[in-house]
Design a protein around this motif. Structure first.
Motif, mmCIF file in Angstrom:
data_model
loop_
_atom_site.group_PDB
_atom_site.id
_atom_site.type_symbol
_atom_site.label_atom_id
_atom_site.label_comp_id
_atom_site.label_asym_id
_atom_site.label_seq_id
_atom_site.Cartn_x
_atom_site.Cartn_y
_atom_site.Cartn_z
ATOM 1 N N LEU B 268 15.933 24.004 5.946
ATOM 2 C CA LEU B 268 16.070 22.544 7.136
ATOM 3 C C LEU B 268 15.225 21.481 6.391
ATOM 4 O O LEU B 268 16.020 20.386 6.762
ATOM 5 C CB LEU B 268 15.951 23.417 8.293
ATOM 6 N N GLY B 269 13.862 22.065 6.227
ATOM 7 C CA GLY B 269 12.808 20.866 6.314
ATOM 8 C C GLY B 269 13.947 19.598 4.381
ATOM 9 O O GLY B 269 13.536 18.031 5.377
ATOM 10 N N GLN B 270 14.637 20.210 3.584
ATOM 11 C CA GLN B 270 15.313 19.200 2.574
ATOM 12 C C GLN B 270 15.957 18.747 2.926
ATOM 13 O O GLN B 270 16.646 17.489 2.566
ATOM 14 C CB GLN B 270 15.325 20.279 1.561
ATOM 15 N N TYR B 271 17.056 19.018 4.064
ATOM 16 C CA TYR B 271 18.424 18.846 5.148
ATOM 17 C C TYR B 271 17.876 17.536 5.902
ATOM 18 O O TYR B 271 18.592 16.779 5.684
ATOM 19 C CB TYR B 271 18.742 20.077 5.813
ATOM 20 N N LEU B 272 16.484 17.722 6.090
ATOM 21 C CA LEU B 272 16.259 16.986 6.862
ATOM 22 C C LEU B 272 15.524 15.650 5.822
ATOM 23 O O LEU B 272 16.000 14.711 6.626
ATOM 24 C CB LEU B 272 15.195 17.009 7.804
ATOM 25 N N HIS B 273 15.406 16.024 4.968
ATOM 26 C CA HIS B 273 14.610 15.062 4.036
ATOM 27 C C HIS B 273 16.045 13.793 3.819
ATOM 28 O O HIS B 273 15.704 12.931 3.551
ATOM 29 C CB HIS B 273 14.139 15.736 3.095
ATOM 30 N N ASN B 274 17.038 14.785 2.883
ATOM 31 C CA ASN B 274 18.233 14.359 2.092
ATOM 32 C C ASN B 274 18.694 13.262 3.795
ATOM 33 O O ASN B 274 19.866 12.638 3.073
ATOM 34 C CB ASN B 274 19.425 15.111 2.145
ATOM 35 N N GLY B 275 18.730 14.198 5.145
ATOM 36 C CA GLY B 275 19.088 12.616 5.860
ATOM 37 C C GLY B 275 18.915 11.389 5.925
ATOM 38 O O GLY B 275 19.168 10.132 5.818
ATOM 39 N N MET B 276 17.650 11.300 5.728
ATOM 40 C CA MET B 276 16.814 10.196 5.870
ATOM 41 C C MET B 276 16.889 9.352 4.036
ATOM 42 O O MET B 276 17.519 8.725 4.830
ATOM 43 C CB MET B 276 15.175 10.607 5.718
ATOM 44 N N LEU B 278 19.679 9.475 3.032
ATOM 45 C CA LEU B 278 21.438 8.974 2.591
ATOM 46 C C LEU B 278 21.165 7.761 4.334
ATOM 47 O O LEU B 278 22.021 7.487 4.514
ATOM 48 C CB LEU B 278 22.389 9.742 3.516
ATOM 49 N N SER B 279 19.545 7.125 5.046
ATOM 50 C CA SER B 279 19.953 6.973 5.656
ATOM 51 C C SER B 279 21.059 7.327 6.848
ATOM 52 O O SER B 279 21.904 6.457 7.477
ATOM 53 C CB SER B 279 20.470 5.051 5.518
ATOM 54 N N ASP B 280 21.053 8.635 6.894
ATOM 55 C CA ASP B 280 22.619 9.586 7.670
ATOM 56 C C ASP B 280 21.570 9.756 9.189
ATOM 57 O O ASP B 280 21.588 11.029 8.862
ATOM 58 C CB ASP B 280 23.026 10.189 6.948
ATOM 59 N N MET B 281 21.336 9.027 10.587
ATOM 60 C CA MET B 281 21.425 9.582 11.845
ATOM 61 C C MET B 281 21.371 11.019 12.052
ATOM 62 O O MET B 281 21.424 11.066 12.586
ATOM 63 C CB MET B 281 21.155 8.436 12.432
ATOM 64 N N SER B 282 22.846 10.520 11.987
ATOM 65 C CA SER B 282 23.291 11.995 12.516
ATOM 66 C C SER B 282 23.613 13.734 11.861
ATOM 67 O O SER B 282 23.147 14.330 12.870
ATOM 68 C CB SER B 282 24.592 12.014 12.362
ATOM 69 N N MET B 283 22.468 13.456 10.687
ATOM 70 C CA MET B 283 22.475 14.090 9.588
ATOM 71 C C MET B 283 20.761 14.817 10.669
ATOM 72 O O MET B 283 20.055 15.630 10.413
ATOM 73 C CB MET B 283 22.422 14.072 8.533
ATOM 74 N N VAL B 284 20.478 13.472 10.328
ATOM 75 C CA VAL B 284 19.049 14.026 10.912
ATOM 76 C C VAL B 284 18.347 14.435 11.897
ATOM 77 O O VAL B 284 17.525 15.327 12.726
ATOM 78 C CB VAL B 284 18.124 12.382 10.906
ATOM 79 N N LEU B 285 19.405 14.352 12.778
ATOM 80 C CA LEU B 285 19.566 14.296 14.053
ATOM 81 C C LEU B 285 19.800 16.082 14.371
ATOM 82 O O LEU B 285 18.898 16.989 15.419
ATOM 83 C CB LEU B 285 20.175 13.822 15.443
#
Ligand SMILES: Nc1ncnc2c1ncn2[C@@H]1O[C@H](COP(=O)(O)OP(=O)(O)OP(=O)(O)O)[C@@H](O)[C@H]1O
Ligand SMILES: [Mg+2]
Lengths: 258, 320
Positions: B268-276, B278-285
């Protein structure tokens, strides 16, 4: 020959035992030179006003505290103890509390279960064995503690009986009827096992009924004031003894006021 | 000191012991004079029946309140979020719509990726937590019972508890590279101090009479730890475990977020990192929500019921 030697031996002997709590100006001398010998199989009642050091004497004999000076000679194994408060393990049911000394002594499971049931029935708590201490009344807790102490006295030394039982006001929280029943049960257990008993009480009548010997302590600091042989007293003799000891107890207490 | 023999007293030494250890039958064969005793027992049982406290049951209303209140609170939060988004105060890449985040979560669930994220992170957290328990329990016992140990490392352990474990990530990466070992190091440094301290607090709060009872009942050091100290300290220990779990989970997320590399897999941590990245806020949230759900879910599913059962068994259910 051996029998005589045993008869004159002692289960426990206290020799000039002093106990001081704290240091310096705030030190409290609880006991000041206690001499007391208890023969094997003897039933001794310790009598004295509140705060005179009865609990302290028992703690010293049980090895929970060390005397400031003087000697305690214990010829029996580890004594069984019933504390003044019930002190049950709050996470264990009543039955498990009674079972605990047996478990610690390595008694096997079927024997444990049987002894536990027997003792719970003895204190008339056969059907609340699965209740926790907080679900029981104060008197019921006290009876569970009694059953636990008896378990420890009967089988606590690797499945064998202890030869010394220390009891600190075991019946003071009970109603008169229950106390009556349990006093006779205690006498029966004592006769059956031949264990020596040191029994602390405030109640002169109880001391005379149960004990072979009554020992009166004075307070602040505690000393042995007087002893009476009270074994086998009945009827008017018993009443007279109670009166006599009561009078002496009053004298001792009022001497503190002066 | 005087000793007198009162009139009528025997001077026999004591009773003849009967068979050692045998308990005389009492209720089994009543002696001739047993009648009053039976009557007394009946009266006594009557007294007991009077003073046994009734055990109350939880009402349906409480249950409803416990479940409905958080749901209502959540619904309000989402409504506020939806409102703020509809007003377009912030650009989409800073505040996406609730539905966009929901779609993002559905996407990883549908593709099955979410199970990989969850597996990678949760199994690490669980292993790290279990190792922490295995290390912290003997450590806590030593801290509580051995004075020198307490004086020597007690303050250090308490200090470590307030050090954010993310501070260990750079050190762990330099020691072990971006490997599982680095991640577990961070998790252990986060969780061990709180579990050990919880156990110490639990042991410090044991009423002193209980170990004394254990001693007179014949418990040696080991038996005393097993039958008296640990069970008596259980409420404090459980509180420490609960906090230890929270710290494991937090430390793990910090480690996964910072130490990313292909051989570590995607948690989950890497998923969050990837979202950041990609500047994909919906992925980060979506990542934040998943992390939150796992943390809260394990607390509610495991620790809350455990704690409740333990406290209730001791009659300490005031707070529950
Ligand atoms: N740990 C302690 N620290 C300081 N003083 C103590 C301690 N324990 C007992 N005392 C004091 O020693 C004296 C004797 O206490 P003890 O508990 O033995 O009395 P007791 O005869 O058992 O009284 P009671 O009949 O009320 O139970 C008291 O004055 C008490 O204040
Ligand atoms: Mg006392």
């Amino acid at each position: 020959m051996t029998a005589t030697l045993q008869a004159i031996g002692t289960a426990v002997r206290l020799d000039g035992v002093r106990k001081t709590f704290g240091h310096g100006a705030r030190a409290v001398t609880a006991l000041d030179g206690i001499d007391l010998a208890v023969a094997p199989g003897e039933f001794v009642c310790l009598l004295g006003a509140s705060g005179c050091g009865k609990t302290t004497v028992l703690n010293l004999i049980a090895g929970l505290d060390t005397p400031t000076s003087g000697e305690i000679e214990l010829t029996t194994g580890r004594p069984a103890v019933m504390f003044q408060e019930a002190a049950l393990m709050p996470w264990l049911t009543a039955a498990r509390n009674v079972e605990l000394p047996l478990r610690l002594a390595g008694v096997r499971k079927p024997a444990r279960a049987e002894r536990t049931r027997e003792l719970l029935d003895l204190v008339r708590l056969g059907d609340v064995g699965n209740k926790r201490p907080h679900e029981l009344s104060g008197g019921m807790r006290q009876r569970v503690a009694l059953a636990r102490a008896l378990a420890s006295a009967l089988d606590g030394n690797r499945g064998k009986a202890a030869s010394l039982l220390l009891m600190d006001e075991p019946f003071s929280a009970l109603d008169a009827i229950t106390r009556d029943v349990l006093q006779s049960e205690l006498l029966r257990v004592w006769q059956a096992t031949g264990t020596a008993v040191v029994f602390v009480t405030h109640d002169v009548r109880e001391a005379v009924r149960l004990g072979q010997r009554v020992v009166l302590l004075s307070s602040k600091p505690g000393r042995v004031v007087q002893e009476w042989d009270v074994e086998g007293l009945t009827g008017p003799d018993e009443l007279a003894a109670v009166d006599r000891i009561n009078t002496r107890l009053r004298e001792v207490i009022s001497s503190h006021a002066a | 000191m005087r000793r007198e023999t009162l009139p009528g007293a025997n001077d026999a030494a004591g009773p003849e012991p009967t068979e050692n250890g045998a308990l005389p039958a009492s209720g089994v064969d009543p002696a001739p004079g047993a009648k009053p005793t039976d009557a007394a027992a009946a009266v006594g049982a009557g007294l007991d029946a009077l003073d046994t406290p009734p055990t109350g049951a939880r009402t349906g209303r409480n249950l409803f309140r416990a479940i409905a209140s958080p749901i209502i609170a959540m619904a309000i939060a989402i409504a506020v979020w939806q409102f703020l988004w509809s007003q377009a105060f912030w650009p989409e890449f800073q505040l996406p719509a609730p539905i966009a985040v929901w779609d993002q979560i559905l996407k990883v669930v549908d593709s099955g990726e979410v199970w990989e994220f969850l597996w990678v992170s949760v199994h690490r957290a669980v292993i790290g937590f279990l190792v922490s328990v295995a290390v912290a329990t003997p450590l806590g016992l030593l801290l509580a019972k051995v004075r020198v140990v307490r004086a020597a490392i007690g303050p250090l352990i308490s200090g470590l508890q307030s050090l954010p474990s993310v501070a260990w990530v750079p050190a762990a990466v330099l020691w072990f590279g971006t490997t599982d070992a680095a991640i577990y190091t961070v998790v252990l440094l986060g969780a061990v101090p709180s579990i050990a301290n919880g156990l110490v607090a639990g042991i410090d709060q044991i009423p002193p009479i209980l170990p004394r009872v254990g001693k007179v009942l014949g418990a040696g050091r080991l038996d005393s730890a097993r039958y008296i100290l640990l069970p008596a300290a259980l409420p404090g220990y459980l509180a420490g475990l609960k906090q230890g779990w929270a710290f494991s989970w937090r430390s793990l997320m910090a480690a996964e977020l910072i130490a990313t590399s292909p051989e570590l897999g995607v948690g989950l941590g890497q998923y969050l990192h990837n979202g950041m990245s990609l500047s994909d806020m919906s992925m980060v949230l979506a990542g934040i929500i998943l992390i939150f759900l796992v943390g809260v879910g394990i607390e509610l599913a495991v620790f809350r019921p455990l704690e409740r059962a333990v406290l209730r068994a001791r009659g300490l259910n005031g707070a529950m």
